[in-house]
Each structure stands twice: as C-alpha cells, then as structure tokens.
Scaffold this motif. Structure first.
Motif, mmCIF file in Angstrom:
data_model
loop_
_atom_site.group_PDB
_atom_site.id
_atom_site.type_symbol
_atom_site.label_atom_id
_atom_site.label_comp_id
_atom_site.label_asym_id
_atom_site.label_seq_id
_atom_site.Cartn_x
_atom_site.Cartn_y
_atom_site.Cartn_z
ATOM 1 N N ILE A 114 16.437 -0.488 -21.158
ATOM 2 C CA ILE A 114 16.136 -1.884 -20.853
ATOM 3 C C ILE A 114 15.028 -2.323 -21.801
ATOM 4 O O ILE A 114 13.971 -1.708 -21.852
ATOM 5 N N VAL A 115 15.286 -3.364 -22.546
ATOM 6 C CA VAL A 115 14.319 -3.870 -23.500
ATOM 7 C C VAL A 115 13.900 -5.262 -23.052
ATOM 8 O O VAL A 115 14.739 -6.084 -22.696
ATOM 9 N N GLY A 116 12.605 -5.500 -23.043
ATOM 10 C CA GLY A 116 12.112 -6.813 -22.650
ATOM 11 C C GLY A 116 10.667 -7.002 -23.057
ATOM 12 O O GLY A 116 10.032 -6.104 -23.617
ATOM 13 N N ARG A 117 10.142 -8.149 -22.789
ATOM 14 C CA ARG A 117 8.755 -8.456 -23.115
ATOM 15 C C ARG A 117 7.852 -8.359 -21.896
ATOM 16 O O ARG A 117 6.642 -8.245 -22.024
ATOM 17 N N SER A 118 8.422 -8.441 -20.716
ATOM 18 C CA SER A 118 7.640 -8.294 -19.492
ATOM 19 C C SER A 118 8.587 -8.024 -18.334
ATOM 20 O O SER A 118 9.795 -8.200 -18.456
ATOM 21 N N LEU A 119 8.016 -7.585 -17.218
ATOM 22 C CA LEU A 119 8.782 -7.367 -16.002
ATOM 23 C C LEU A 119 8.219 -8.290 -14.941
ATOM 24 O O LEU A 119 7.022 -8.236 -14.635
ATOM 25 N N ILE A 120 9.081 -9.138 -14.413
ATOM 26 C CA ILE A 120 8.651 -10.111 -13.418
ATOM 27 C C ILE A 120 9.428 -9.853 -12.140
ATOM 28 O O ILE A 120 10.658 -9.825 -12.147
ATOM 29 N N ILE A 121 8.711 -9.628 -11.056
ATOM 30 C CA ILE A 121 9.331 -9.396 -9.760
ATOM 31 C C ILE A 121 8.819 -10.457 -8.803
ATOM 32 O O ILE A 121 7.612 -10.627 -8.629
ATOM 33 N N GLU A 122 9.761 -11.182 -8.182
ATOM 34 C CA GLU A 122 9.450 -12.263 -7.255
ATOM 35 C C GLU A 122 8.426 -13.223 -7.843
ATOM 36 O O GLU A 122 7.465 -13.629 -7.194
ATOM 37 N N GLY A 123 8.645 -13.572 -9.111
ATOM 38 C CA GLY A 123 7.800 -14.552 -9.764
ATOM 39 C C GLY A 123 6.458 -14.048 -10.264
ATOM 40 O O GLY A 123 5.685 -14.801 -10.839
ATOM 41 N N LYS A 124 6.172 -12.761 -10.067
ATOM 42 C CA LYS A 124 4.879 -12.222 -10.483
ATOM 43 C C LYS A 124 5.091 -11.192 -11.592
ATOM 44 O O LYS A 124 5.869 -10.253 -11.445
ATOM 45 N N LYS A 125 4.372 -11.396 -12.710
ATOM 46 C CA LYS A 125 4.448 -10.452 -13.821
ATOM 47 C C LYS A 125 3.751 -9.162 -13.402
ATOM 48 O O LYS A 125 2.573 -9.166 -13.067
ATOM 49 N N VAL A 126 4.511 -8.047 -13.402
ATOM 50 C CA VAL A 126 3.943 -6.772 -12.959
ATOM 51 C C VAL A 126 3.752 -5.788 -14.104
ATOM 52 O O VAL A 126 2.972 -4.853 -13.985
ATOM 53 N N VAL A 127 4.467 -5.965 -15.188
ATOM 54 C CA VAL A 127 4.304 -5.098 -16.349
ATOM 55 C C VAL A 127 4.397 -5.968 -17.590
ATOM 56 O O VAL A 127 5.270 -6.821 -17.699
ATOM 57 N N GLY A 128 3.500 -5.741 -18.521
ATOM 58 C CA GLY A 128 3.521 -6.484 -19.780
ATOM 59 C C GLY A 128 3.364 -5.534 -20.941
ATOM 60 O O GLY A 128 3.645 -4.340 -20.837
ATOM 61 N N ALA A 129 2.863 -6.058 -22.024
ATOM 62 C CA ALA A 129 2.677 -5.256 -23.231
ATOM 63 C C ALA A 129 1.628 -4.171 -23.002
ATOM 64 O O ALA A 129 0.715 -4.319 -22.182
ATOM 65 N N GLN A 130 1.764 -3.073 -23.739
ATOM 66 C CA GLN A 130 0.818 -1.964 -23.628
ATOM 67 C C GLN A 130 -0.579 -2.429 -24.039
ATOM 68 O O GLN A 130 -0.750 -3.139 -25.010
ATOM 69 N N ARG A 131 -1.568 -1.994 -23.278
ATOM 70 C CA ARG A 131 -2.975 -2.325 -23.545
ATOM 71 C C ARG A 131 -3.612 -1.246 -24.395
ATOM 72 O O ARG A 131 -3.088 -0.132 -24.494
ATOM 73 N N PRO A 132 -4.793 -1.539 -24.972
ATOM 74 C CA PRO A 132 -5.490 -0.521 -25.765
ATOM 75 C C PRO A 132 -5.929 0.661 -24.904
ATOM 76 O O PRO A 132 -5.967 0.581 -23.678
ATOM 77 N N ALA A 133 -6.279 1.745 -25.568
ATOM 78 C CA ALA A 133 -6.727 2.965 -24.879
ATOM 79 C C ALA A 133 -7.974 2.699 -24.041
ATOM 80 O O ALA A 133 -8.791 1.832 -24.363
ATOM 81 N N ILE A 134 -8.096 3.441 -22.952
ATOM 82 C CA ILE A 134 -9.291 3.412 -22.094
ATOM 83 C C ILE A 134 -9.985 4.748 -22.270
ATOM 84 O O ILE A 134 -9.364 5.805 -22.127
ATOM 85 N N ALA A 135 -11.273 4.692 -22.554
ATOM 86 C CA ALA A 135 -12.029 5.935 -22.746
ATOM 87 C C ALA A 135 -12.156 6.676 -21.424
ATOM 88 O O ALA A 135 -12.300 6.073 -20.364
ATOM 89 N N GLN A 136 -12.071 8.000 -21.495
ATOM 90 C CA GLN A 136 -12.274 8.838 -20.313
ATOM 91 C C GLN A 136 -13.725 8.702 -19.854
ATOM 92 O O GLN A 136 -14.629 8.625 -20.678
ATOM 93 N N PRO A 137 -13.968 8.668 -18.539
ATOM 94 C CA PRO A 137 -15.352 8.631 -18.068
ATOM 95 C C PRO A 137 -16.074 9.920 -18.439
ATOM 96 O O PRO A 137 -15.527 11.009 -18.308
ATOM 97 N N ALA A 138 -17.288 9.763 -18.923
ATOM 98 C CA ALA A 138 -18.093 10.927 -19.313
ATOM 99 C C ALA A 138 -19.561 10.549 -19.268
ATOM 100 O O ALA A 138 -19.922 9.388 -19.440
ATOM 101 N N GLY A 139 -20.403 11.525 -19.053
ATOM 102 C CA GLY A 139 -21.849 11.298 -19.075
ATOM 103 C C GLY A 139 -22.325 10.477 -17.891
ATOM 104 O O GLY A 139 -21.715 10.453 -16.841
ATOM 105 N N GLY A 140 -23.425 9.800 -18.067
ATOM 106 C CA GLY A 140 -24.031 9.020 -16.995
ATOM 107 C C GLY A 140 -25.122 9.821 -16.319
ATOM 108 O O GLY A 140 -25.188 11.051 -16.430
ATOM 109 N N GLN A 141 -26.004 9.123 -15.618
ATOM 110 C CA GLN A 141 -27.123 9.808 -14.972
ATOM 111 C C GLN A 141 -26.697 10.527 -13.707
ATOM 112 O O GLN A 141 -27.222 11.573 -13.371
#
Length: 167
Positions: A114-141
């Motif tokens: 299935i190829v598409g630009r987004s997934l819309i269920i009951e009028g609500k966009k639930v999946v879109g384009a891939q987002r940038p990477a999220i850094a793993q949590p590390a460090g902190g006090q």
C-alpha cells in the motif's frame, strides 16, 4: 485509423467491417477481464486444468502450456478460451488466494503493498511522513531507570514502524 485502443489494445470496429459482432464481443470479453479485476492467484506458471468462465490469474515469470510467452499478463478464461491483457502502470487487482490487492508498477506485480502519503482513519490523520531521528535518553542529574526504559521502548516502537528514522 487505429485498429486497437491505445491503452488496453481493445479491438475497434472498422467502417464497413463484416461480422462486427466478433470484434465487439472480443472487446467486451477483454473489458470484462479488466474492469474491477479479481484474480484467483498471482504468479502461477501453468494454467489451471479446469478453469471456470470468468476466472482470471496473473501469469508467473516462467509460463508454460497455453500461457507460454505471457509472463506477467492478466489471463482470463472465457467461453472462447484464454484472453490476455498486458498490464499498465497503476493496474490493481484483487487476489483471492492472498486476500489482498496486487499492483503493477510498470516492471513487476507488487502483492499487498500500500503506497500513500498519509493514513486517515475516521477523518483523523494517524500516520504521516517519517520524522527525523530521536536521540536516545542519556545522562542527566537524576537517572530514572523506569522512565528511561519506557522512553526507549516508545522510540524503538516508532522506529520499528518506520515513523521515526534511526539515529
């Protein structure tokens, strides 16, 4: 003047043609195969031994018997025997055997994709384009190991689903 239609090579009637019903019936048989197509299976190389009128298949890569030389074509059984159509980009068929759709991309059949630009269920966009990477949590006090485990699990799930790129 053309003898066939440009997209599906359906036979056209010629002015003054005798037995026009034969050309017309051939065109209708091919239309019956291509309009809202449903195939029994994708990829068999041998025709079934006892097909029923109206059944269709997507011919495999190494066809034999009556399907020889028809690799990748849509094959339909009619009262007059086998009819074949060359697929065009964007053709979608339903595969009964796989219980999903199959699309021709111009070079091969793609089953279940299935190829598409987004997934819309009951009028609500639930999946879109891939987002940038999220850094793993590390460090902190203060290290809260349970919170870090949960965050890592969420990030991992987002990456597994392809919603966030790997960092």
């Amino acid at each position: 003047m053309m003898d066939d239609t440009p997209r599906w090579t359906l036979p056209l009637l010629a002015a003054g043609q005798a037995q026009k019903e034969m050309t017309h019936n051939e065109a209708l048989s091919l239309l019956d195969l291509i309009v809202h197509p449903c195939v029994e299976a994708v990829g068999p190389n041998a025709p079934p031994p006892s097909p029923l009128t109206g059944q269709a298949w997507i011919v495999g890569d190494q066809p034999v018997g009556d399907w020889t030389g028809r690799a990748g074509m849509l094959a339909g059984w009619t009262e007059g025997g086998w009819r074949f159509l060359v697929p065009r980009i964007g053709l979608t068929v339903w595969s009964r055997a796989d219980d999903c759709r199959c699309d021709w991309d111009g070079s091969q059949w793609r089953l279940g994709r299935i190829v598409g630009r987004s997934l819309i269920i009951e009028g609500k966009k639930v999946v879109g384009a891939q987002r940038p990477a999220i850094a793993q949590p590390a460090g902190g006090q203060v290290v809260d190991s349970e919170a870090r485990l949960v965050l890592n699990a969420v990030i991992s799930a987002l990456r597994d689903h392809g919603l966030v790129a790997s960092g």
